[in-house]
Scaffold this motif. Structure first.
Motif, PDB file in Angstrom:
ATOM      1  N   MET A   1       0.840  -1.195   0.000  1.00 46.54           N
ATOM      2  CA  MET A   1       0.000   0.000   0.000  1.00 46.54           C
ATOM      3  C   MET A   1       0.874   1.244   0.000  1.00 46.54           C
ATOM      4  O   MET A   1       1.955   1.238   0.579  1.00 46.54           O
ATOM      5  CB  MET A   1      -0.869  -0.012   1.259  1.00 46.54           C
ATOM      6  CG  MET A   1      -2.136   0.779   1.090  1.00 46.54           C
ATOM      7  SD  MET A   1      -2.827   1.238   2.662  1.00 46.54           S
ATOM      8  CE  MET A   1      -1.666   2.470   3.155  1.00 46.54           C
TER       9      MET A   1
ATOM     10  N   ASP B   1      -2.518   5.814  -1.346  1.00 49.37           N
ATOM     11  CA  ASP B   1      -3.693   4.938  -1.189  1.00 49.37           C
ATOM     12  C   ASP B   1      -4.432   5.277   0.093  1.00 49.37           C
ATOM     13  O   ASP B   1      -5.651   5.333   0.128  1.00 49.37           O
ATOM     14  CB  ASP B   1      -3.275   3.457  -1.121  1.00 49.37           C
ATOM     15  CG  ASP B   1      -2.789   2.938  -2.456  1.00 49.37           C
ATOM     16  OD1 ASP B   1      -1.928   2.038  -2.461  1.00 49.37           O
ATOM     17  OD2 ASP B   1      -3.264   3.443  -3.488  1.00 49.37           O
ATOM     18  N   PHE B   2      -3.660   5.464   1.166  1.00 48.32           N
ATOM     19  CA  PHE B   2      -4.283   5.748   2.453  1.00 48.32           C
ATOM     20  C   PHE B   2      -5.056   7.057   2.399  1.00 48.32           C
ATOM     21  O   PHE B   2      -6.165   7.158   2.920  1.00 48.32           O
ATOM     22  CB  PHE B   2      -3.242   5.801   3.575  1.00 48.32           C
ATOM     23  CG  PHE B   2      -3.831   6.242   4.885  1.00 48.32           C
ATOM     24  CD1 PHE B   2      -3.618   7.519   5.360  1.00 48.32           C
ATOM     25  CD2 PHE B   2      -4.659   5.386   5.604  1.00 48.32           C
ATOM     26  CE1 PHE B   2      -4.193   7.937   6.548  1.00 48.32           C
ATOM     27  CE2 PHE B   2      -5.243   5.801   6.796  1.00 48.32           C
ATOM     28  CZ  PHE B   2      -5.010   7.079   7.270  1.00 48.32           C
TER      29      PHE B   2
ATOM     30  N   GLY C   1      -8.517   6.178   3.429  1.00 44.92           N
ATOM     31  CA  GLY C   1      -8.599   6.364   4.880  1.00 44.92           C
ATOM     32  C   GLY C   1      -8.303   5.097   5.650  1.00 44.92           C
ATOM     33  O   GLY C   1      -8.481   5.034   6.864  1.00 44.92           O
ATOM     34  N   ARG C   2      -7.854   4.029   4.968  1.00 43.15           N
ATOM     35  CA  ARG C   2      -7.576   2.777   5.657  1.00 43.15           C
ATOM     36  C   ARG C   2      -6.175   2.284   5.353  1.00 43.15           C
ATOM     37  O   ARG C   2      -5.708   2.349   4.215  1.00 43.15           O
ATOM     38  CB  ARG C   2      -8.558   1.704   5.198  1.00 43.15           C
ATOM     39  CG  ARG C   2      -9.959   2.055   5.551  1.00 43.15           C
ATOM     40  CD  ARG C   2     -10.904   0.975   5.094  1.00 43.15           C
ATOM     41  NE  ARG C   2     -12.272   1.434   5.275  1.00 43.15           N
ATOM     42  CZ  ARG C   2     -13.326   0.681   5.063  1.00 43.15           C
ATOM     43  NH1 ARG C   2     -13.166  -0.563   4.641  1.00 43.15           N
ATOM     44  NH2 ARG C   2     -14.525   1.153   5.249  1.00 43.15           N
ATOM     45  N   LEU C   3      -5.538   1.743   6.390  1.00 44.36           N
ATOM     46  CA  LEU C   3      -4.213   1.158   6.191  1.00 44.36           C
ATOM     47  C   LEU C   3      -4.351  -0.273   5.686  1.00 44.36           C
ATOM     48  O   LEU C   3      -5.412  -0.879   5.822  1.00 44.36           O
ATOM     49  CB  LEU C   3      -3.435   1.190   7.510  1.00 44.36           C
ATOM     50  CG  LEU C   3      -3.077   2.611   7.980  1.00 44.36           C
ATOM     51  CD1 LEU C   3      -2.591   2.577   9.413  1.00 44.36           C
ATOM     52  CD2 LEU C   3      -2.025   3.218   7.077  1.00 44.36           C
ATOM     53  N   GLY C   4      -3.248  -0.795   5.128  1.00 50.58           N
ATOM     54  CA  GLY C   4      -3.328  -2.097   4.468  1.00 50.58           C
ATOM     55  C   GLY C   4      -3.032  -3.297   5.335  1.00 50.58           C
ATOM     56  O   GLY C   4      -3.581  -4.373   5.122  1.00 50.58           O
TER      57      GLY C   4
ATOM     58  N   LEU D   1      -0.775  11.801  12.645  1.00 57.24           N
ATOM     59  CA  LEU D   1      -2.207  11.689  12.342  1.00 57.24           C
ATOM     60  C   LEU D   1      -2.974  11.203  13.567  1.00 57.24           C
ATOM     61  O   LEU D   1      -4.026  11.733  13.923  1.00 57.24           O
ATOM     62  CB  LEU D   1      -2.412  10.725  11.166  1.00 57.24           C
ATOM     63  CG  LEU D   1      -3.855  10.497  10.726  1.00 57.24           C
ATOM     64  CD1 LEU D   1      -4.456  11.775  10.182  1.00 57.24           C
ATOM     65  CD2 LEU D   1      -3.930   9.403   9.670  1.00 57.24           C
TER      66      LEU D   1
END
Lengths: 166, 355
Positions: free
Chosen positions: A75, A79-80, A84-87, A102
């Motif tokens: 990722m 992408d984040f 808004g989501r981590l991989g 963050l």
């Protein structure tokens, strides 16, 4: 080596691409290669897959901006920003520099004060217990509950030995 | 068990709840967890999603053992969209999970107190519900499930950031503690907005349960903690409990005000709502929520001779639940409103004492 597309002619074009950490190789004859892309052999150099290659993306997006990738799941920080989501769990390490501020902004702090997994973090669990007991001990002494304080002190001793044994 | 869940509006746990705790409808604890070494859901592929699914399937027995009740696994792909939406209306799964993808499932205990979503935003989301204000009890059950799962499979966890989640807004305790409250008097005495603002100021979110955003149809609101870092689970729950206890006091004060200022005016309003529910032939969802709110208030204040279960009635009015009741995949709005009115007429009549 025979062309993997037509299976007839000799493969003369060998393309190795590394996308998201996965390496793939393609072997085509000149005819199939030009049919495939509608381009000449050289124009495939500008094929997108090569830009996904970490080497190139680091050149285009230096200093770990859009192109910085998590080595485990591939990722990118870009992408984040989009989803808004981590991989994966390793993203927290791979993007620590970006994730930590963050979290600080969202949560007001980067200190974890919660519980630990019962089995998996065995020794951490015990460590946390000792921490809590120390606080209790101080409280007991302050309130002059000396019997209680002795009991807690003994419990701390027991747990500390348990920890050493692990 | 699936049939019971889809056809019965009343989840077994809703039958509990101490008398007088009707301002707080339910307490909910949600824990977000991911397994170590498996990509998170949004980054997962067929293989990884399927692995998570298989792992959860293998946990049915230990979970049953830990909870002392049977636990069923429902694969969402095997349900129709309407059935999935019924599960949402019963608060057993989130709307997100209902938008079917592959390998999405939910594990539900027999009493519906425990529901564990699989492959939603995180690998697993443990939900534990209780009637009334019982965050402690709900949390204890959630942790029992959490430990049973973690006993077999390692969680993604770091000493630094706690439980690692897909979204940094959940990282740390992964805990979302929320309470559903019914606060009609605060609304009727014009004190609601100020109350909501002060709750938000201390760091909690307030959301109308029905309606868009914070519309608060039926005067039902959900209050949840926002932070998962910097505070222990126990402290989070303790603080939320205190906030809700204060809120309950304010609602009771407001009800007292309604009584002293204009009791007859209040009775008039409540009896009118009762009348409509007893005799109307068509009821839209929005209106029925407002009416049910009055019935509950009337019950609480002993101004209406009715005995019904608010939680149950709220579910009955939901469109998909009604559709399932009628056995129809899709219904016109009028047909649904007609059915809703019928079901409510019968329920209110059955619950009426001596009228």
């Amino acid at each position: 080596m025979i062309c993997e597309q037509c299976g007839k002619q000799e493969a003369t074009v060998h393309v190795t691409s590394i996308v998201n950490g996965t390496k793939t190789e393609h072997h085509l004859c000149a005819d199939c290669q030009s049919k495939e892309n509608g381009q000449t052999m050289f124009s495939s150099f500008f094929d997108d897959t090569l830009f996904a290659n970490q080497f190139f993306s680091n050149a285009l997006y230096p200093l770990g901006q859009g192109g910085k990738q998590c080595p485990t799941c591939g990722m990118t920080w870009g992408d984040f920003n989009r989803t808004g989501r981590l991989g994966c769990d390793q993203c927290y390490t791979a993007f620590q520099g970006q994730v930590e501020p963050l979290i600080k902004r969202m949560q007001g702090t980067i200190t974890y004060e919660g519980r630990y997994p019962k089995r998996g973090a065995g020794h951490l669990h015990v460590e946390q217990q000792i921490q809590t007991l120390r606080k209790d001990l101080m409280k007991a002494v302050k309130e002059e509950q000396f019997e209680e304080a002795c009991r807690i002190r003994d419990e701390i001793k027991q747990l500390t030995e348990q920890l050493k044994a692990q | 068990m699936l049939h019971t869940i889809l056809d019965q509006p009343l989840s077994p746990w809703m039958k509990d709840g101490k008398a007088g705790q009707t301002i707080v409808l339910s307490s909910r604890i949600r824990l977000a967890r991911n397994f170590q070494g498996i990509p998170f859901t949004s980054r997962g592929n067929q293989e990884s999603l399927s692995l998570v699914d298989r792992q959860m399937r293998s946990l049915l027995t230990p979970l049953q053992k830990a909870y002392g009740q049977s636990v069923s696994k429902i694969d969402l792909d095997s349900l129709t969209q309407q059935e999935r939406d019924v599960l949402v209306e019963k608060h057993l799964i989130s709307p997100n999970l209902a938008e079917a993808g592959t390998h999405r499932s939910v594990l539900i205990s027999e009493d519906s107190r425990i529901s564990i979503m699989v492959n939603e935003e995180d690998h697993i989301r443990i939900q534990s519900m209780e009637a009334g204000l019982q965050l402690d009890a709900a949390y204890a059950r959630a942790i029992a499930m959490d430990d049973a799962i973690e006993d077999k499979y390692t969680y993604a966890f770091s000493k630094q950031y706690g439980y690692l989640t897909a979204c940094p807004s959940n990282v740390g305790t992964g805990l979302r503690a929320s309470v559903m409250v019914h606060i009609p008097a605060l609304a009727m005495t014009g004190k609601l907005q100020r109350m909501i603002r002060s709750i938000i100021r201390i760091g909690y979110s307030v959301r109308g349960l029905y309606g868009e955003g914070s519309e608060g149809l039926g005067h039902v609101y959900q209050i949840s903690n926002q932070r998962t870092m910097g505070m222990s689970e126990e402290a989070t729950i303790e603080q939320l409990t205190k906030v809700i206890q204060e809120l309950v006091k304010e609602e009771e004060k407001a009800r007292g005000e309604l009584w002293t200022k204009d009791k007859e005016g209040l009775e008039d309003r409540l009896w009118r709502s009762y009348g409509v529910l007893r005799y109307a032939r068509r009821l839209a969802g929005e209106e029925s929520l407002a009416l049910l709110s009055d019935i509950q208030l009337g019950m609480d204040m002993k101004l209406l001779p009715v005995k019904v279960n608010f939680n149950e009635l709220l579910v009955i009015t939901r469109p998909n639940f009604l559709g399932k009741l009628l056995g129809k995949e899709s219904m016109g709005a009028l047909e649904r409103d007609s059915k809703r009115a019928e079901v409510l007429r019968n329920t209110i009549e059955r619950g009426s004492i001596g009228t």
